[in-house]
Design an enzyme around this catalytic site. Structure first.
Site, PDB file in Angstrom:
ATOM      1  N   LYS A 160     -10.541   0.581  -1.785  1.00 46.10           N
ATOM      2  CA  LYS A 160     -10.452   0.330  -0.345  1.00 46.10           C
ATOM      3  C   LYS A 160     -10.842   1.184   0.390  1.00 46.10           C
ATOM      4  CE  LYS A 160      -7.152  -1.479   3.203  1.00 46.10           C
ATOM      5  NZ  LYS A 160      -5.984  -2.024   3.532  1.00 46.10           N
ATOM      6  N   LYS A 179      -7.050   3.511  -2.633  1.00 48.28           N
ATOM      7  CA  LYS A 179      -7.242   3.385  -1.088  1.00 48.28           C
ATOM      8  C   LYS A 179      -7.414   4.718  -0.599  1.00 48.28           C
ATOM      9  CE  LYS A 179      -5.158   1.739   3.114  1.00 48.28           C
ATOM     10  NZ  LYS A 179      -3.888   0.992   3.643  1.00 48.28           N
ATOM     11  N   ASP A 222       0.942  -1.253  -0.010  1.00 46.29           N
ATOM     12  CA  ASP A 222      -0.093   0.017  -0.086  1.00 46.29           C
ATOM     13  C   ASP A 222       0.988   1.382   0.270  1.00 46.29           C
ATOM     14  OD1 ASP A 222      -1.762  -2.003   0.220  1.00 46.29           O
ATOM     15  OD2 ASP A 222      -3.115  -0.960   1.972  1.00 46.29           O
TER      16      ASP A 222
END
Length: 247
Positions: free
Chosen positions: A207, A173, A99
Site C-alpha cells: 500500500k 504499507k 494498520d
C-alpha cells in the site's frame, strides 16, 4: 479499471492537530465517511475512536465501504500488549482492516526478535478475526537499505509462520503521513521507495500511503503493482484533479 477501488480515503488528524474542537473534528470525520460512501471508495481510514461512527453510517446506507483504522499510531513504539488491546477493541467495533505502525526505531536499533514477535502476534490476531492487516514501515524514517531489510523481514516472517492463502491479506504499507522530515523532504510514498517495497515484499501486497495527489501518480503506482493507495484527497484523485495536500 475502477480507480476508486484502489483508494483508501484517509483522515487521521486529531482535533488538536486540525486546530478544531472535538465536535468540529467529528464533523470532518463524518464528511470523509459520507464521501467514501457516496463515492464508493474501497475503504475509509480513520482513527480507532471513530470506527463505531463509521460502522453506524455504513450500515445505515447499506454501503460496502470497508473500515480501516490505525494501531499504535503514529510512532509504533508501544509494547506489544497495548497494540493488541487496541486492535481487539477496533475489531470489536467492526473495523475491517488494521494498520499497525511497526516499531521501526526498534528495528533500526537491531531488535529483530522483538519485531518478529510483533509481526507474528499482530498478524495472528488480525487473521484469526478475518481482518486484513497492514504493517506501516515509515519509509521516511529509513534509508533505502533499511527499507529493503524491513520489507524482507516482514515477508520472510510471514512466509515462515502463515499459510500462502493468507498472504493477500497481509500488506506492507509505506507511511503514516505524520513523520517529520528535515529540509521538507517527502514523508510519504515516492516512486523510489515503492519500487523497493514491491521488489522486497512480494508476495505480500503493498500500500502506497502519502504523496499520491493526482490521477497520474495513482495510475503509475497501480501499474507498478501497488494494491492500495492511502490518501486524504481520494475524491480529488478520482475526479482527475491535483491536490497540494501532503497526504
Amino acid at each position: 479499471m475502477n480507480i476508486k477501488q484502489y483508494l483508501d480515503s484517509t483522515y487521521l488528524k486529531t482535533a488538536q492537530q486540525a486546530n478544531l474542537t472535538e465536535m468540529e473534528n467529528t464533523k470532518v470525520v463524518q464528511h470523509f465517511i459520507q464521501e467514501a460512501i457516496d463515492e464508493d471508495f474501497k475503504l475509509i481510514m480513520i482513527r480507532p475512536d471513530h470506527v463505531k461512527l463509521a460502522n453506524d453510517m455504513i450500515l445505515k446506507h447499506k454501503s460496502k465501504v470497508l473500515i480501516g483504522t490505525v494501531i499504535d499510531f503514529p510512532n509504533g513504539n508501544s509494547d506489544l500488549e497495548p497494540k493488541l488491546q487496541q486492535a481487539q477493541t477496533a475489531i470489536n467495533d467492526h473495523a475491517d482492516e488494521l494498520d499497525f505502525v511497526i516499531n521501526y526505531e526498534a528495528f533500526k536499533n537491531g531488535e529483530i526478535t522483538l519485531i518478529k514477535t510483533e509481526i507474528i502476534a499482530c498478524a495472528k490476531l488480525a487473521l484469526s478475526n478475518k481482518k486484513n492487516i497492514k504493517f506501516i514501515i515509515e519509509v521516511a524514517a529509513l534509508s533505502n537499505h533499511q527499507i529493503i531489510q524491513i520489507c524482507a523481514l516482514i515477508k520472510n516472517t510471514i512466509i515462515a509462520n502463515f499459510k500462502e492463502e493468507n498472504f493477500a491479506n497481509i500488506f506492507v504499507k509505506s507511511s503514516t503521513g505524520f513523520y517529520t522530515t528535515i529540509n521538507n523532504l517527502p514523508n510519504g510514498a515516492t516512486l523510489e521507495t515503492i519500487i523497493l517495497m514491491l521488489e522486497n515484499s512480494n508476495p505480500l501486497p503493498v500500500k502506497a500511503a502519502g504523496g499520491v495527489r493526482n490521477i497520474d501518480d495513482a495510475l503509475t503506482m497501480i501499474q507498478l503493482g501497488v494494491k492500495r493507495i492511502g490518501t486524504s484527497v481520494a475524491k480529488t484523485i478520482a475526479d482527475g484533479h491535483v491536490s497540494n495536500e501532503n497526504y
